[in-house]
Design a protein around this motif. Structure first.
Motif, PDB file in Angstrom:
ATOM      1  N   SER A 198      39.359  27.975  39.877  1.00  0.00           N
ATOM      2  CA  SER A 198      38.412  29.089  40.002  1.00  0.00           C
ATOM      3  C   SER A 198      39.037  30.284  39.297  1.00  0.00           C
ATOM      4  O   SER A 198      39.879  30.961  39.880  1.00  0.00           O
ATOM      5  N   ASN A 199      38.633  30.501  38.075  1.00  0.00           N
ATOM      6  CA  ASN A 199      39.298  31.557  37.302  1.00  0.00           C
ATOM      7  C   ASN A 199      38.330  32.651  36.920  1.00  0.00           C
ATOM      8  O   ASN A 199      37.219  32.382  36.504  1.00  0.00           O
ATOM      9  N   ILE A 200      38.825  33.894  37.089  1.00  0.00           N
ATOM     10  CA  ILE A 200      37.986  35.042  36.769  1.00  0.00           C
ATOM     11  C   ILE A 200      38.789  36.057  35.977  1.00  0.00           C
ATOM     12  O   ILE A 200      40.018  35.951  35.885  1.00  0.00           O
ATOM     13  N   MET A 201      38.068  37.049  35.413  1.00  0.00           N
ATOM     14  CA  MET A 201      38.723  38.106  34.632  1.00  0.00           C
ATOM     15  C   MET A 201      38.574  39.423  35.392  1.00  0.00           C
ATOM     16  O   MET A 201      37.725  39.527  36.280  1.00  0.00           O
ATOM     17  N   VAL A 215      31.726  36.386  41.441  1.00  0.00           N
ATOM     18  CA  VAL A 215      32.754  35.813  42.334  1.00  0.00           C
ATOM     19  C   VAL A 215      32.082  34.987  43.424  1.00  0.00           C
ATOM     20  O   VAL A 215      32.485  33.857  43.712  1.00  0.00           O
ATOM     21  N   LEU A 216      31.010  35.545  44.013  1.00  0.00           N
ATOM     22  CA  LEU A 216      30.322  34.840  45.098  1.00  0.00           C
ATOM     23  C   LEU A 216      29.675  33.546  44.581  1.00  0.00           C
ATOM     24  O   LEU A 216      29.700  32.518  45.262  1.00  0.00           O
ATOM     25  N   ALA A 232      42.265  33.143  41.037  1.00  0.00           N
ATOM     26  CA  ALA A 232      43.271  33.807  40.209  1.00  0.00           C
ATOM     27  C   ALA A 232      42.546  34.661  39.169  1.00  0.00           C
ATOM     28  O   ALA A 232      41.578  34.212  38.557  1.00  0.00           O
ATOM     29  N   VAL A 233      43.019  35.902  39.001  1.00  0.00           N
ATOM     30  CA  VAL A 233      42.437  36.766  37.961  1.00  0.00           C
ATOM     31  C   VAL A 233      43.396  36.752  36.776  1.00  0.00           C
ATOM     32  O   VAL A 233      44.545  37.195  36.891  1.00  0.00           O
ATOM     33  N   GLY A 281      46.059  31.686  31.757  1.00  0.00           N
ATOM     34  CA  GLY A 281      46.169  33.013  31.129  1.00  0.00           C
ATOM     35  C   GLY A 281      47.177  33.898  31.858  1.00  0.00           C
ATOM     36  O   GLY A 281      47.739  33.498  32.883  1.00  0.00           O
ATOM     37  N   LYS A 282      47.379  35.139  31.332  1.00  0.00           N
ATOM     38  CA  LYS A 282      48.320  36.068  31.981  1.00  0.00           C
ATOM     39  C   LYS A 282      47.736  36.494  33.332  1.00  0.00           C
ATOM     40  O   LYS A 282      46.613  37.006  33.407  1.00  0.00           O
ATOM     41  N   LEU A 283      48.515  36.291  34.404  1.00  0.00           N
ATOM     42  CA  LEU A 283      48.016  36.572  35.754  1.00  0.00           C
ATOM     43  C   LEU A 283      48.018  38.075  35.993  1.00  0.00           C
ATOM     44  O   LEU A 283      49.072  38.725  35.867  1.00  0.00           O
ATOM     45  N   VAL A 284      46.859  38.645  36.324  1.00  0.00           N
ATOM     46  CA  VAL A 284      46.806  40.091  36.585  1.00  0.00           C
ATOM     47  C   VAL A 284      46.462  40.408  38.036  1.00  0.00           C
ATOM     48  O   VAL A 284      46.589  41.549  38.466  1.00  0.00           O
ATOM     49  N   GLY A 285      46.051  39.421  38.804  1.00  0.00           N
ATOM     50  CA  GLY A 285      45.757  39.683  40.217  1.00  0.00           C
ATOM     51  C   GLY A 285      45.173  38.456  40.896  1.00  0.00           C
ATOM     52  O   GLY A 285      45.041  37.395  40.292  1.00  0.00           O
ATOM     53  N   ILE A 286      44.857  38.637  42.180  1.00  0.00           N
ATOM     54  CA  ILE A 286      44.281  37.547  42.988  1.00  0.00           C
ATOM     55  C   ILE A 286      43.115  38.137  43.788  1.00  0.00           C
ATOM     56  O   ILE A 286      43.195  39.275  44.242  1.00  0.00           O
ATOM     57  N   VAL A 287      42.071  37.347  43.958  1.00  0.00           N
ATOM     58  CA  VAL A 287      40.979  37.774  44.839  1.00  0.00           C
ATOM     59  C   VAL A 287      40.812  36.735  45.943  1.00  0.00           C
ATOM     60  O   VAL A 287      40.798  35.528  45.660  1.00  0.00           O
ATOM     61  N   THR A 288      40.736  37.212  47.192  1.00  0.00           N
ATOM     62  CA  THR A 288      40.385  36.299  48.287  1.00  0.00           C
ATOM     63  C   THR A 288      39.213  36.934  49.039  1.00  0.00           C
ATOM     64  O   THR A 288      38.873  38.104  48.775  1.00  0.00           O
ATOM     65  N   SER A 289      38.626  36.190  49.986  1.00  0.00           N
ATOM     66  CA  SER A 289      37.456  36.762  50.676  1.00  0.00           C
ATOM     67  C   SER A 289      37.816  37.979  51.523  1.00  0.00           C
ATOM     68  O   SER A 289      36.933  38.707  51.963  1.00  0.00           O
ATOM     69  N   ARG A 290      39.124  38.221  51.711  1.00  0.00           N
ATOM     70  CA  ARG A 290      39.508  39.408  52.488  1.00  0.00           C
ATOM     71  C   ARG A 290      39.457  40.695  51.642  1.00  0.00           C
ATOM     72  O   ARG A 290      39.644  41.786  52.136  1.00  0.00           O
ATOM     73  N   ASP A 291      39.223  40.527  50.327  1.00  0.00           N
ATOM     74  CA  ASP A 291      39.260  41.685  49.434  1.00  0.00           C
ATOM     75  C   ASP A 291      37.909  42.386  49.271  1.00  0.00           C
ATOM     76  O   ASP A 291      37.829  43.421  48.617  1.00  0.00           O
ATOM     77  N   TYR A 292      36.838  41.788  49.797  1.00  0.00           N
ATOM     78  CA  TYR A 292      35.532  42.440  49.601  1.00  0.00           C
ATOM     79  C   TYR A 292      34.666  42.310  50.849  1.00  0.00           C
ATOM     80  O   TYR A 292      34.887  41.441  51.686  1.00  0.00           O
ATOM     81  N   ARG A 293      33.706  43.288  50.955  1.00  0.00           N
ATOM     82  CA  ARG A 293      32.727  43.219  52.056  1.00  0.00           C
ATOM     83  C   ARG A 293      31.361  43.162  51.416  1.00  0.00           C
ATOM     84  O   ARG A 293      30.871  44.156  50.855  1.00  0.00           O
TER      85      ARG A 293
END
Ligand code: RVP
Length: 502
Positions: free
Chosen positions: A108-111, A119-120, A132-133, A141-153
């Motif tokens: 599951s890869n995003i930018m 994302v949803l 993985a972002v 690719g170069k890893l710049v961050g991570i998103v999990t369901s705890r990061d958004y409402r």
């Protein structure tokens, strides 16, 4: 005048085991299912052993890399099907050998510019909430961050919100070096920092793998997994008697641990030539099984030709119609018993033990146990494995029931003419297999656990704690047609079939 075998040939369903004395040590937890895969000399250890006596059939509908990884985790081995191009087969072998247990490639890869809405949608598609972002949105690719369901409402944020505004950025992440971190080191970091996932990156900050907390428990569940000295899963591959000069080196280069000549009828000069070529050109260390045969003569021929194990069975496979189309074959139990006797004689004479594989015709779990009792060292199963999530075929729903597709190598669908080759045209002249459905049965792990627990339990009833002891102690009886009826539930009305007045 033709030779007539004195006895009728029988199938597994016509036999039963008679229990023997079980001591207090005979409990399933003490049973070992370890068994030799390839030949060895008296007093020596076989180069390859299985931890459970199961192999998956050399078939398009059964053995790809996903199946091979799942089965090796349980302690058995798959033979990747050979009815595909050399490159594709070698790529499957290499995927098994490069698979690092517990190290997952990101799916599951995003930018940074991906939106919350996207994302949803991705989460709904993959079922994975950790993403993985990477700079370019690729899995490496170069890893710049991570998103999990705890990061958004979802209720408070606009669907257009960009990932870069709510992801956990790289400088706040706990990560590890992909080249030096072992699974146990990764797990220590996961526990120490209470993480759900640890990203592994290379020295250029490019994402290589992710290790998940939940996979730690998964690894612990696979105490019998079958690995080589470098902790890679063992994998086998099917070959044929035509293109071995090109196929074998490609498979060995990809890392195949053992090969098997895949043929419906193995008592042939083509197999002898193939075995000789491989052992002369690639060395005795390259292990090659051969078959299939159904009598002592066939066994002897392949043993003398240099086979590292011999596969038994003609026409007993669930999708096989060889007996109907060509009138050749033999009841699987009788064929096995005959070949096992020949194996034991050969061992006595030469001090060389050549394992025997019972291939095809296993319908119930207890048939596997019977085959072992009759002297098989391990089993090859097609239908059994085709029913699981890990088999390569489609799962379909028909009339409310989930089924999986399963077809024979001799069917028009597989067109594996090399398996039926007698040196003539390069084509399948007539079908020896069918295209079918089997009931879907869920994950391989759960099913194999259940089957093996029945096997261990029966072995205990016969007073045996390992396969060799089981073969020595087993007492088998042929059963009459009427006692087969007695064996199922009978003369009662089953509650789930009883529908009152309708
Ligand atoms: P089963 O486990 O009963 O489904 O049998 C699988 C075996 O059947 C294979 O390992 C192979 O020996 C044999 N086979 C595969 N294709 C065909 C065919 O098309 N006739 N038979």
């Amino acid at each position: 005048m033709a030779y007539y075998f004195k006895e009728a040939s029988h199938t597994f369903g016509e036999y039963l085991l008679v229990p023997g004395y079980s001591s207090e040590k005979c409990i399933p937890a003490n049973v070992s299912l370890e068994t030799p895969l390839v030949k060895f000399r008296k007093g020596e250890e076989p180069k390859i052993k299985l931890n459970v006596p199961m192999t998956s059939a050399i078939m398009q509908a059964v053995s790809n890399d996903t199946m091979a990884i799942a089965l090796a985790k349980e302690g058995g081995i798959s033979f990747i099907y050979g009815s595909q191009s050399i490159e594709d087969q070698a790529a499957m072998v290499s995927r098994v050998k490069n698979y690092k247990s517990g190290f997952v490639s990101s799916d599951s890869n995003i930018m940074p510019s991906t939106t919350l809405g996207e994302v949803l949608a991705l989460k709904a598609k993959t079922g994975h909430s950790t993403m993985a972002v990477t700079e370019d949105g690729t899995p490496t690719g170069k890893l710049v961050g991570i998103v999990t369901s705890r990061d958004y409402r979802v209720s408070r944020m606009s669907m257009d919100t960009k990932v870069e505004t709510f992801m956990t950025p790289f400088n706040k992440l706990i990560y590890a070096d992909a080249d030096t971190t072992t699974l146990s080191m990764a797990n220590d970091l996961i526990w120490q920092h209470k993480l759900n996932m640890l990203p592994l990156v290379d020295k250029n900050q490019r994402l290589r793998y992710m290790v998940f907390r939940k996979d730690y428990t998964d690894n612990k569940e696979h105490a019998l997994e079958l690995t080589d000295n470098n902790k890679r899963y063992l994998v086998g591959a099917g070959i044929n008697t035509r293109d071995y000069a090109e196929r074998v080196p490609a498979l060995l280069k990809a890392g195949a641990d053992v090969l098997c000549i895949d043929s419906s009828e193995g008592f042939s000069e083509w197999q002898r030539i193939t075995l000789k070529y491989i052992h002369e050109n690639f060395g005795e260390d390259v292990k090659v099984g051969a078959g299939n045969v159904v009598d002592r003569e066939g066994f002897r021929f392949l043993a003398e030709a240099g086979a590292d194990f011999v596969k038994v069975g003609i026409g007993g496979g669930s999708i096989c119609i060889t007996r109907e189309t060509k009138g050749i074959g033999r009841g699987q139990a009788t064929a096995l018993i005959d070949v096992v006797e020949a194996r034991d004689e050969y061992y006595k004479e030469t001090g060389i033990y050549i394992p025997v594989c019972s291939d095809g015709g296993i319908v119930h779990d207890y048939h596997m146990t019977l085959a072992l009792a009759m002297g098989a060292d391990f089993l090859m199963l097609g239908r059994y494995f085709s029913r699981f999530d890990e088999s390569p075929t489609n799962k379909v729903r028909i009339n409310g029931t989930y089924l999986k597709e399963y077809w024979g190598e001799g069917s028009n669908r597989a067109r594996n003419w090399q398996r039926y080759d007698l040196g003539g045209d390069k084509k399948l002249s007539f079908e020896e297999g069918v295209d079918s459905y089997v009931p879907y049965a869920g994950p391989l792990h759960d099913n194999v656990m259940l089957t093996l627990s029945k096997m261990r339990s029966t072995m205990c009833n016969c007073g045996a704690l390992n396969i060799k002891e089981f073969q020595d102690k087993a007492k088998l009886t042929l059963v009459s047609a009427t006692s087969i009826v007695e064996g199922g539930s009978h003369d009662v009305i089953l509650k789930d079939k009883f529908r009152g007045n309708d």
